[in-house]
Design a protein around this motif. Sequence first.
Motif, PDB file in Angstrom:
ATOM      1  N   TRP A   1      -1.273  -0.870  13.469  1.00 16.19           N
ATOM      2  CA  TRP A   1      -1.143  -0.002  11.814  1.00 16.19           C
ATOM      3  C   TRP A   1      -2.305   0.767  11.725  1.00 16.19           C
ATOM      4  N   ASN A   2      -3.202  -0.116  11.141  1.00 16.17           N
ATOM      5  CA  ASN A   2      -4.186   0.690  10.757  1.00 16.17           C
ATOM      6  C   ASN A   2      -5.321   0.077  11.537  1.00 16.17           C
TER       7      ASN A   2
ATOM      8  N   ASP B   1      -8.771  -1.672  10.145  1.00 14.10           N
ATOM      9  CA  ASP B   1      -8.860  -1.986   8.851  1.00 14.10           C
ATOM     10  C   ASP B   1      -8.133  -2.877   9.555  1.00 14.10           C
TER      11      ASP B   1
ATOM     12  N   ARG C   1       0.395  -1.413  -0.327  1.00 14.63           N
ATOM     13  CA  ARG C   1       0.291  -0.277   0.067  1.00 14.63           C
ATOM     14  C   ARG C   1       0.821   1.435  -0.021  1.00 14.63           C
TER      15      ARG C   1
ATOM     16  N   GLU D   1      -4.065  -7.004   8.241  1.00 20.51           N
ATOM     17  CA  GLU D   1      -2.287  -6.463   8.102  1.00 20.51           C
ATOM     18  C   GLU D   1      -1.518  -7.936   8.177  1.00 20.51           C
TER      19      GLU D   1
ATOM     20  N   GLN E   1      -7.264   9.821  12.258  1.00 19.65           N
ATOM     21  CA  GLN E   1      -6.568   9.080  11.089  1.00 19.65           C
ATOM     22  C   GLN E   1      -6.748   7.171  11.179  1.00 19.65           C
ATOM     23  N   GLY E   2      -7.077   6.560   9.719  1.00 18.30           N
ATOM     24  CA  GLY E   2      -6.857   5.149  10.471  1.00 18.30           C
ATOM     25  C   GLY E   2      -5.531   4.799  10.474  1.00 18.30           C
ATOM     26  N   ILE E   3      -4.224   5.089   9.592  1.00 17.66           N
ATOM     27  CA  ILE E   3      -3.277   4.687   9.192  1.00 17.66           C
ATOM     28  C   ILE E   3      -2.374   5.505  10.284  1.00 17.66           C
TER      29      ILE E   3
ATOM     30  N   GLU F   1       2.295   9.390   6.704  1.00 23.29           N
ATOM     31  CA  GLU F   1       1.867   8.471   7.303  1.00 23.29           C
ATOM     32  C   GLU F   1       2.913   7.025   7.501  1.00 23.29           C
TER      33      GLU F   1
ATOM     34  N   TRP G   1      -2.506   8.441  16.091  1.00 23.38           N
ATOM     35  CA  TRP G   1      -3.869   7.960  15.002  1.00 23.38           C
ATOM     36  C   TRP G   1      -4.879   9.435  15.492  1.00 23.38           C
TER      37      TRP G   1
ATOM     38  N   VAL H   1       1.514   5.141   1.226  1.00 22.66           N
ATOM     39  CA  VAL H   1       1.608   5.666   1.788  1.00 22.66           C
ATOM     40  C   VAL H   1       1.925   6.935   1.562  1.00 22.66           C
TER      41      VAL H   1
END
Length: 384
Positions: free
Chosen positions: A175-176, A179, A103, A182, A259-261, A109, A247, A105
């Motif tokens: 991290w995320n 979600d 992914r 990972e 933030q998600g990430i 991030e 985050w 970034v």
Amino acid sequence: MRRWCYALAVVLVAHGSLIRAENATAAAEEQKPCKCVPYYTCPEVDASDERNKNDESIQCENFLEVCCKSPHSVSRRQLAPSRPSMKKGCGYRNPYGVGASGRRVTDNEARFGEFPWVVAVMTSEKPAQGGHSSTQTENTSKCGGSLIHPKVVLTGAHCVSGKEANQVKIRAGEWNILDDDEPIAAQERYVERIVAHEDFNGGNLFNDVALLVLSKSVNPAENIGFACLPDQEYSPAPGAWCYATGWGKDVSDDENRSQGILKKIGVPVVANPDCQDALRNTILGKHFKLHQSFMCAGGEEGKDACKGDGGNPLLCPLPEKQEVFVQSGIVAWGIGCGKDETPGVYASVAFFRNWIDEEMHRLQLDTSYYSYSRNLGISRNIKS
């Protein structure tokens, strides 16, 4: 007989067409520069360094996939992808992340596993009767922290103020937060004891430091390590470039979304007298005095920790060993987010180093996990 021959001819023609179609498909696949596969199945990827041979011009739908060339184009000895080795000692950053980053970034991030000691601190509004918080309320990410021992997280006292231990848990290797898909799973642990500084003031956040003692040890992994803490009263030089993490809300997001990430924001250290002068130019007024338990960083427009980042570490590289980061601060408070010439304020970890050691000794826990002088063979004689 004639009908049978005709049918056989049709079958043969169809079979021939199918073979030609399969050959054409195979030929087309051969012409493709690469195909999307999970990063860990790609023999061309060096998992310890994202600068690999895969085609970066082709985006894969799943961020855990990379566009990989055909395995036929590599030698047999390359078929098993290498895995990053776990570094010994605290504070080692993984600048390219753990494994190849499928992914992309942004500049702000962090990569997966880049700062393996940063943890998410999750809280609930009220404890469940007779045990830990309920699943309906326990997954609120309120703050962050850093792993300094397999059973201890360092965070801001304001993050857990008014909470019982069974209202708090941590997630190491996160991290995320939006979600769970990972490369390596995070490890969740409940908190069995909160040790907040005895002089913490919830009104002005003086002495904003706390230790979270976990009910079960966290297991070190490629995405989970330990923070290094500075010696008592040792601070990075003004102007030193550090990373604020968390985050929390993105500075540029007007909708107040977290933030998600995990994010990382490059910020310069600001000397306390200069920070105090800058803060006096805000709503705090000309008589404001910066408490000795704080340090400052930032002051560049659009670059700052923000709402929801509380408790997360401010990380600064050691001048003599740039790949090793020391936690100089704990995100505490600020005036707005990313206001030009207004630094953010952090609890100074160096100011509390003796307190942290004393509390760890009371808990009968080893302090060597976070000691860079013992882990890395570096001694400090400079005080600032």
